[in-house]
Scaffold this motif. Structure first.
Motif, PDB file in Angstrom:
ATOM      1  N   VAL B  52       0.838  -1.211   0.000  1.00  0.00           N
ATOM      2  CA  VAL B  52       0.000   0.000   0.000  1.00  0.00           C
ATOM      3  C   VAL B  52       0.872   1.261   0.000  1.00  0.00           C
ATOM      4  O   VAL B  52       0.468   2.327   0.461  1.00  0.00           O
ATOM      5  N   SER B  53       2.059   1.134  -0.553  1.00  0.00           N
ATOM      6  CA  SER B  53       2.999   2.259  -0.565  1.00  0.00           C
ATOM      7  C   SER B  53       2.480   3.526  -1.250  1.00  0.00           C
ATOM      8  O   SER B  53       2.891   4.625  -0.879  1.00  0.00           O
ATOM      9  N   PRO B  54       1.599   3.433  -2.271  1.00  0.00           N
ATOM     10  CA  PRO B  54       1.175   4.684  -2.940  1.00  0.00           C
ATOM     11  C   PRO B  54       0.372   5.635  -2.077  1.00  0.00           C
ATOM     12  O   PRO B  54       0.131   6.767  -2.498  1.00  0.00           O
ATOM     13  N   LEU B  55      -0.053   5.230  -0.879  1.00  0.00           N
ATOM     14  CA  LEU B  55      -0.729   6.186   0.009  1.00  0.00           C
ATOM     15  C   LEU B  55       0.125   7.439   0.168  1.00  0.00           C
ATOM     16  O   LEU B  55       1.351   7.354   0.209  1.00  0.00           O
ATOM     17  N   TYR B  56      -0.533   8.590   0.251  1.00  0.00           N
ATOM     18  CA  TYR B  56       0.205   9.814   0.567  1.00  0.00           C
ATOM     19  C   TYR B  56       0.429   9.872   2.073  1.00  0.00           C
ATOM     20  O   TYR B  56      -0.470   9.531   2.843  1.00  0.00           O
ATOM     21  N   LYS B  57       1.634  10.274   2.464  1.00  0.00           N
ATOM     22  CA  LYS B  57       1.986  10.275   3.895  1.00  0.00           C
ATOM     23  C   LYS B  57       2.687  11.591   4.221  1.00  0.00           C
ATOM     24  O   LYS B  57       3.599  11.995   3.514  1.00  0.00           O
ATOM     25  N   TYR B  58       2.209  12.231   5.260  1.00  0.00           N
ATOM     26  CA  TYR B  58       2.825  13.490   5.679  1.00  0.00           C
ATOM     27  C   TYR B  58       3.234  13.395   7.137  1.00  0.00           C
ATOM     28  O   TYR B  58       2.465  12.921   7.971  1.00  0.00           O
ATOM     29  N   ARG B  59       4.449  13.853   7.440  1.00  0.00           N
ATOM     30  CA  ARG B  59       4.916  13.896   8.810  1.00  0.00           C
ATOM     31  C   ARG B  59       4.725  15.329   9.294  1.00  0.00           C
ATOM     32  O   ARG B  59       5.216  16.272   8.677  1.00  0.00           O
ATOM     33  N   ILE B  60       3.987  15.467  10.355  1.00  0.00           N
ATOM     34  CA  ILE B  60       3.653  16.797  10.870  1.00  0.00           C
ATOM     35  C   ILE B  60       4.190  16.894  12.275  1.00  0.00           C
ATOM     36  O   ILE B  60       3.844  16.088  13.135  1.00  0.00           O
ATOM     37  N   SER B  61       5.066  17.878  12.509  1.00  0.00           N
ATOM     38  CA  SER B  61       5.682  17.969  13.830  1.00  0.00           C
ATOM     39  C   SER B  61       5.838  19.427  14.227  1.00  0.00           C
ATOM     40  O   SER B  61       5.632  20.331  13.415  1.00  0.00           O
ATOM     41  N   GLY B  62       6.168  19.630  15.468  1.00  0.00           N
ATOM     42  CA  GLY B  62       6.357  20.990  15.970  1.00  0.00           C
ATOM     43  C   GLY B  62       5.321  21.321  17.029  1.00  0.00           C
ATOM     44  O   GLY B  62       4.386  20.560  17.276  1.00  0.00           O
ATOM     45  N   TYR B 111       3.310  13.640  14.366  1.00  0.00           N
ATOM     46  CA  TYR B 111       2.192  12.890  13.812  1.00  0.00           C
ATOM     47  C   TYR B 111       2.493  12.453  12.381  1.00  0.00           C
ATOM     48  O   TYR B 111       3.334  13.032  11.698  1.00  0.00           O
ATOM     49  N   ARG B 112       1.762  11.432  11.948  1.00  0.00           N
ATOM     50  CA  ARG B 112       1.793  11.081  10.525  1.00  0.00           C
ATOM     51  C   ARG B 112       0.357  10.977  10.047  1.00  0.00           C
ATOM     52  O   ARG B 112      -0.485  10.337  10.680  1.00  0.00           O
ATOM     53  N   LEU B 113       0.123  11.649   8.931  1.00  0.00           N
ATOM     54  CA  LEU B 113      -1.210  11.643   8.326  1.00  0.00           C
ATOM     55  C   LEU B 113      -1.115  10.850   7.027  1.00  0.00           C
ATOM     56  O   LEU B 113      -0.200  11.071   6.228  1.00  0.00           O
ATOM     57  N   THR B 114      -2.027   9.908   6.815  1.00  0.00           N
ATOM     58  CA  THR B 114      -2.059   9.198   5.529  1.00  0.00           C
ATOM     59  C   THR B 114      -3.347   9.581   4.812  1.00  0.00           C
ATOM     60  O   THR B 114      -4.381   9.793   5.443  1.00  0.00           O
ATOM     61  N   CYS B 115      -3.262   9.678   3.491  1.00  0.00           N
ATOM     62  CA  CYS B 115      -4.462  10.022   2.737  1.00  0.00           C
ATOM     63  C   CYS B 115      -4.395   9.468   1.320  1.00  0.00           C
ATOM     64  O   CYS B 115      -3.353   8.982   0.876  1.00  0.00           O
ATOM     65  N   ALA B 116      -5.532   9.552   0.643  1.00  0.00           N
ATOM     66  CA  ALA B 116      -5.632   9.002  -0.711  1.00  0.00           C
ATOM     67  C   ALA B 116      -5.158  10.007  -1.757  1.00  0.00           C
ATOM     68  O   ALA B 116      -4.647   9.634  -2.804  1.00  0.00           O
ATOM     69  N   ASP B 117      -5.338  11.288  -1.451  1.00  0.00           N
ATOM     70  CA  ASP B 117      -4.989  12.348  -2.402  1.00  0.00           C
ATOM     71  C   ASP B 117      -3.913  13.239  -1.798  1.00  0.00           C
ATOM     72  O   ASP B 117      -3.795  13.315  -0.580  1.00  0.00           O
ATOM     73  N   PRO B 118      -3.165  13.945  -2.635  1.00  0.00           N
ATOM     74  CA  PRO B 118      -2.181  14.895  -2.099  1.00  0.00           C
ATOM     75  C   PRO B 118      -2.862  15.955  -1.225  1.00  0.00           C
ATOM     76  O   PRO B 118      -3.984  16.361  -1.520  1.00  0.00           O
ATOM     77  N   LEU B 119      -2.200  16.370  -0.161  1.00  0.00           N
ATOM     78  CA  LEU B 119      -2.830  17.321   0.753  1.00  0.00           C
ATOM     79  C   LEU B 119      -1.865  18.407   1.219  1.00  0.00           C
ATOM     80  O   LEU B 119      -2.192  19.239   2.055  1.00  0.00           O
ATOM     81  N   ILE B 134       5.848  20.505   8.076  1.00  0.00           N
ATOM     82  CA  ILE B 134       5.070  19.534   7.305  1.00  0.00           C
ATOM     83  C   ILE B 134       6.009  18.920   6.275  1.00  0.00           C
ATOM     84  O   ILE B 134       6.568  19.628   5.443  1.00  0.00           O
ATOM     85  N   GLU B 135       6.189  17.635   6.383  1.00  0.00           N
ATOM     86  CA  GLU B 135       7.143  16.972   5.496  1.00  0.00           C
ATOM     87  C   GLU B 135       6.407  15.904   4.705  1.00  0.00           C
ATOM     88  O   GLU B 135       5.695  15.068   5.282  1.00  0.00           O
ATOM     89  N   ASP B 136       6.545  15.940   3.404  1.00  0.00           N
ATOM     90  CA  ASP B 136       5.933  14.910   2.563  1.00  0.00           C
ATOM     91  C   ASP B 136       6.841  13.678   2.584  1.00  0.00           C
ATOM     92  O   ASP B 136       7.920  13.690   2.009  1.00  0.00           O
ATOM     93  N   VAL B 137       6.426  12.635   3.267  1.00  0.00           N
ATOM     94  CA  VAL B 137       7.247  11.428   3.358  1.00  0.00           C
ATOM     95  C   VAL B 137       6.659  10.306   2.506  1.00  0.00           C
ATOM     96  O   VAL B 137       6.966   9.133   2.702  1.00  0.00           O
ATOM     97  N   SER B 138       5.820  10.678   1.546  1.00  0.00           N
ATOM     98  CA  SER B 138       5.146   9.677   0.713  1.00  0.00           C
ATOM     99  C   SER B 138       6.144   8.738   0.050  1.00  0.00           C
ATOM    100  O   SER B 138       5.941   7.526   0.010  1.00  0.00           O
ATOM    101  N   GLU B 139       7.212   9.320  -0.490  1.00  0.00           N
ATOM    102  CA  GLU B 139       8.159   8.478  -1.221  1.00  0.00           C
ATOM    103  C   GLU B 139       9.218   7.888  -0.296  1.00  0.00           C
ATOM    104  O   GLU B 139       9.820   6.870  -0.624  1.00  0.00           O
ATOM    105  N   ALA B 140       9.434   8.538   0.833  1.00  0.00           N
ATOM    106  CA  ALA B 140      10.477   8.055   1.744  1.00  0.00           C
ATOM    107  C   ALA B 140      10.044   6.792   2.475  1.00  0.00           C
ATOM    108  O   ALA B 140      10.875   6.010   2.922  1.00  0.00           O
ATOM    109  N   LEU B 141       8.733   6.598   2.592  1.00  0.00           N
ATOM    110  CA  LEU B 141       8.211   5.464   3.335  1.00  0.00           C
ATOM    111  C   LEU B 141       7.477   4.492   2.427  1.00  0.00           C
ATOM    112  O   LEU B 141       6.557   4.874   1.710  1.00  0.00           O
ATOM    113  N   GLY B 142       7.878   3.229   2.477  1.00  0.00           N
ATOM    114  CA  GLY B 142       7.067   2.182   1.871  1.00  0.00           C
ATOM    115  C   GLY B 142       6.051   1.728   2.905  1.00  0.00           C
ATOM    116  O   GLY B 142       6.265   1.912   4.113  1.00  0.00           O
ATOM    117  N   ALA B 143       4.953   1.155   2.441  1.00  0.00           N
ATOM    118  CA  ALA B 143       3.942   0.682   3.391  1.00  0.00           C
ATOM    119  C   ALA B 143       3.434  -0.688   2.955  1.00  0.00           C
ATOM    120  O   ALA B 143       3.141  -0.915   1.775  1.00  0.00           O
TER     121      ALA B 143
END
Lengths: 525, 395
Positions: B52-62, B111-119, B134-143
């Motif tokens: 399920v790696s194509p999910l969009y994933k964002y790392r949100i911190s601070g 936090y990490r947010l996963t979604c179907a569409d870019p956000l 806000i870091e786009d980790v979609s490609e950095a993380l396989g799932a």
């Protein structure tokens, strides 16, 4: 007794041909008179170098109205639109920006430059879809006169008001912004990556004497989005055989409905008796009688050259004299022994089947405009390049190619006027600039044709070489195109109509003016 | 070329019939084997491994990470403790759903947010003047989704520290094959299952460890066709299939609110302010105009339509994702957006949007069925979701 035509159409450009086709389809006896040896006006394909066919002037199909394609059955008459899907912007740093036909690939490419722009671009396209939808009925509407109280005009205004209300607040406000802002400012609200803003804003300057930072250029941007969005009919692309095939298909449709099309028949004057058009007289002296005369020429020729000024009210003459043309673009057509090899994307690839845009930054475009503002052609101009032979192999001998280079800015009013030497210097600037991105270009050139606004004017009769028959500026649109009170294809002379791009909704190979004028004529005569 | 996932080198040789599909710009397998039956069976009977790696994933911190998420999503993120995951939709200011996904609290303020569409753009727009990265980790993380009744057994074989009683919607860090991974007790199948979040660069080692250990448990790589049946049985909706994102919809009629999607439990109206709160509070007071609900086709009536034409009933082999009208008393009252034959429940089921007041459970309705190229209507009932809800799901 000499034949009396129902309608004589002056000018065999695409609008004149569309007009003639609709009138003939309704049973009128129609004669089209074209000055040149070839039909099509600015939509012509010619072999200017043996074996190589060029869309000499206009070179893509983006805005041709779907209802015209449908109603005139143009595919049956040879219209075959091939996809032209990508845009490549080579950058001075050796990188590039590409927009591909596929949304996933485009997103990934944009993401490489700006993750935020990759998403904004999707939203922007959706807004433009709404904007094109908002404008579409206006394109198909005879502009109502907002100052008139006649029932027909008031009805038209109500329809327009109802339509605008139906857009909803969000889209109405966006439309208002597009109508008033500069394309660069408008795009600044959406995007951060410079080359993306530049490439998009380039649509806002095409054919217009404006820079990307000039207010009003956002409308020109929208104008170019209208056709592009109409996916249902795939009206965006390259016409097989070049743009002459668009005219060819319309001409064939017109003939099939019984219209007569004459070339080498320049009109000297429209004959007017008692305030009513009665026919035309050709340069040869031949007189042709007609109940209705339609001019497909631009407003300056329609009102100032074709009829005697005593036939027209002085206020209208004054407005037409002030109608702004100011051609700003030139064209370089190349016959090539091989394709340009772009340093940023070496070899032959998918990008050769799309457009190449020389628009590395908004500053680059604005600087190009600055030179034009002070009467010089741009030393480093904006360019929109396509290789028609990559899309339709029939355009050049096997393995060889044609390139169509649209260039801006080349001001009509150049300091010292256009001379042969200046034309070639302009051509050299184009080739030199392009060679910076594709170093093999110079050795690949077999033949070069350079066209300045002065050449466009002398060849086609377009005043000041303006490709839209007058600038698409807000004060020259809708009920002000080409003049207040005379935006409904009528003229003050009874039986004399206008159907060119000088009238609503303006230029591009759209055909809307030709069709709307025909509907007006059919309703009134 | 479409993008390939970090597991592509392993998945590609397994795809026997060139049955690739697109997902968010990636090529993923619809099915590995010739048919998806065995892959679906693994989800419900053994263990399945789904990329399920194509999910969009964002790392949100601070400092303001929770504040940002609380403004965007409808759930109460302030209450989400480290090590916990929550499922939530998010809305625009009109309360129309943009997308849905999960928020994991990885640590305090992270936090990490996963979604179907870019956000990314929406997150940035909402993060104005907030102290947040806000870091786009979609490609950095396989799932990888490891799902099925034996998934825990497989996982326990490969983790370097004991897995412990990792509860439903919990997340923890661990190591597999020397690779740091995050493991959440989540999934999209309605079964016992886990999702593994793996650094893309070391993804293959994790895949290999799982498949090697899993071979004794019947672990089977499964494609999207198998997953689709499982998620319909589980009553889980899919963005851009079961509803249109407010960011993609062209007309308001195409949009849905969380209440219309029956996601009431995921709307925390007690939160002071979040996108769409006002509209949602008003809607909660008046009651939603639509509900997202299950539909069970009445087999007797369905079969009779075929019998009348001398045919045996014909069932879809893979789940369908088209709009199918739902009628009641001769008038259209809704539409199904996904449906399939449930091999486990032996029922023809669908997910549907039904208008008030027809959405009460067990309301008799009709569903359009094409029989011998003619449109017919078969009897059906509105059913409460999920269709399949085994105790092991939450175990």
């Amino acid at each position: 007794m000499a034949q009396v035509w129902d309608v004589v159409v002056i000018g065999g450009g695409h609008n004149g041909l569309v007009n003639a086709a609709y009138l003939a389809r309704a049973g009128r006896k129609v004669l089209v008179l074209e000055r040149r040896h070839v039909l099509g006006g600015a939509a012509v394909s010619e072999q200017i170098f043996p074996g190589f066919t060029f869309s000499v002037f206009s070179y893509v199909v983006s805005l041709l109205r779907p209802e015209i394609i449908r109603e005139l059955e143009l595919p049956r008459h040879g219209l075959h639109i091939l996809p032209l899907e990508s845009t490549l912007t080579p950058l001075p740093n050796g990188d590039y920006l590409a927009a591909w036909g596929d949304p996933d690939l485009t997103r990934r490419e944009l993401y490489r430059h700006s993750p935020r722009d990759a998403e904004a671009s999707v939203e922007f396209s959706r807004l433009m879809y709404h904007m094109a939808r908002a404008v579409k009925p206006i394109l198909g509407m005879i502009p109502p006169d907002p100052t008139s109280l006649s029932p027909a005009e008031v009805k038209g205004l109500f329809a327009l008001g109802g339509h605008l209300r139906s857009l909803g607040a969000e889209h109405f406000h966006a439309l208002y912004k597009l109508m008033t802002m500069s394309s660069a400012d408008y795009l600044d609200e959406w995007f951060e990556f410079g080359p993306l803003k530049a490439t998009k804003s380039a649509s806002g300057i095409i054919g217009t004497f404006l820079g990307p930072r000039s207010p009003g250029s956002a409308y020109v941007l929208l104008h170019h989005y209208m056709g592009e969005i109409d996916g249902a009919y795939r009206a965006w692309g390259f016409c097989k055989g070049g743009n002459g095939s668009v005219s060819g298909a319309i001409a064939s449709a017109a003939r099939s409905f019984g219209a007569t099309l004459r070339t080498n028949a320049p009109v000297r004057q429209v004959l007017v008796r008692n305030g009513r058009a009665t026919g035309v007289v050709l340069e040869s002296g031949e007189e042709i009688e007609a109940r209705v005369v339609v001019s497909g020429l631009d407003a300056r020729r329609t009102y100032l050259d074709l009829v005697e000024s005593k036939e027209l009210p002085p206020e209208l003459l004054e407005q037409v004299r002030r109608f702004r043309f100011r051609g700003s673009s030139g064209k370089v057509n190349l016959a090539l022994s091989e394709l340009p090899d772009f340093t940023c994307l070496p070899g032959v690839g998918a990008h050769h089947r799309g457009a190449i845009s020389i628009s590395p930054s908004v500053e680059y475009l604005e600087r190009a405009y600055d030179e034009a503002k002070y009467g010089e052609f741009s030393r480093r101009p904006y360019m929109d390049i396509v290789f028609p032979s990559m899309i339709d192999p029939g355009m050049a001998p096997p393995g060889q190619h044609v390139a169509s280079v649209f260039v801006q800015y080349a001001p009509y009013h150049v300091n010292g006027g256009w001379t042969d030497a200046k034309r070639e210097a302009f051509g050299d600037a184009v080739i030199d600039t392009l060679s910076e991105y594709a170093p093999n270009l110079k050795t690949a050139i077999l033949h070069r044709q350079v066209l300045t606004p002065a050449d466009i004017e002398s060849t086609l009769g377009l005043s000041e070489g303006n490709i839209f028959q007058g600038e698409l500026a807000l004060h020259q649109l809708f009920f002000l195109r080409p003049a207040a009170r005379w935006a409904s294809y009528r003229t003050p002379i009874r039986g004399y109509y206008q159907c060119g791009s000088s009238s609503h909704p303006g230029g591009g190979v759209m055909g809307a003016a030709g069709r709307l004028a025909a509907l007006r004529i059919l309703a009134e005569t | 070329m479409l993008k390939t996932t970090p597991f592509h080198a392993r998945t590609a040789p397994l795809v026997l019939g060139l049955t690739w599909r697109r997902w968010a710009g990636y090529a993923v397998a619809s099915v590995y084997d010739w048919l998806h039956d065995r892959e679906y069976a693994a989800i419900r009977n053994a263990a399945a491994l789904i990329d399920v790696s194509p999910l969009y994933k964002y790392r949100i911190s601070g400092r303001d990470a929770a504040r940002l998420l609380d403004r965007v999503v409808t759930r109460n993120i302030g209450r989400l403790a480290p090590g916990r995951v929550t499922y939530t939709p998010w809305c625009d200011s009109r309360g129309k759903v943009i997308d849905d996904g999960t928020v994991s609290c990885l640590a305090e303020g992270e936090y990490r947010l996963t979604c179907a569409d870019p956000l990314l753009r929406w997150l940035h727009q909402n993060a104005f003047r907030m102290d947040v990265q806000i870091e786009d980790v979609s490609e950095a993380l396989g799932a990888l989704a490891l799902q099925g009744p034996l998934s825990r057994a497989v996982l326990e074989e490969v983790v370097e520290s004991p897995l412990g009683p990792l509860g439903y919607f919990h997340i923890t860090r661990n190591r597999i094959a020397g690779v740091d991974v995050e493991i959440s007790r989540t999934g999209y199948t309605g079964d016992l299952g886990f999702e593994l979040w793996v650094p893309a660069a070391n993804a293959l080692g994790v895949w290999d460890a799982l498949t090697t250990a899993g071979s004794r448990y019947g672990l089977t790589p499964a494609g999207i066709w198998a997953l689709d049946i499982a998620r319909i049985e589980a009553g889980l909706l899919m963005a851009d299939v079961d509803y249109t994102s407010a960011h993609r919809a062209v007309a308001e009629s195409q949009m849905s609110t969380p209440y219309e999607l029956s996601l009431d439990h995921a709307v925390a109206l007690e939160k002071p302010a979040f996108n769409g709160r006002e509209a949602l509070a008003a809607e909660q007071a008046s009651g939603p105009a639509w509900r997202f609900t299950g539909i069970e086709v009445d087999w007797v009536s369905f079969e009779a339509l075929f019998t009348a034409r001398g045919l045996s009933p014909s069932l879809p082999t893979v789940a369908w994702r088209t709009s199918v009208p739902i009628y009641r008393n001769g008038r259209q009252v809704g539409y199904a957006s996904s449906g399939c034959w449930s091999p486990l429940l032996k029922k023809y089921i669908a997910l549907a949007h039904v208008r008030a007041p027809h959405f009460a459970p067990d309301t008799p309705v009709e569903i359009e069925v094409t029989v011998d190229h003619e449109r017919q209507r078969a009897g059906a009932w509105v059913r409460r979701l999920p269709f399949f809800d085994p105790p092991r799901k939450r175990a």
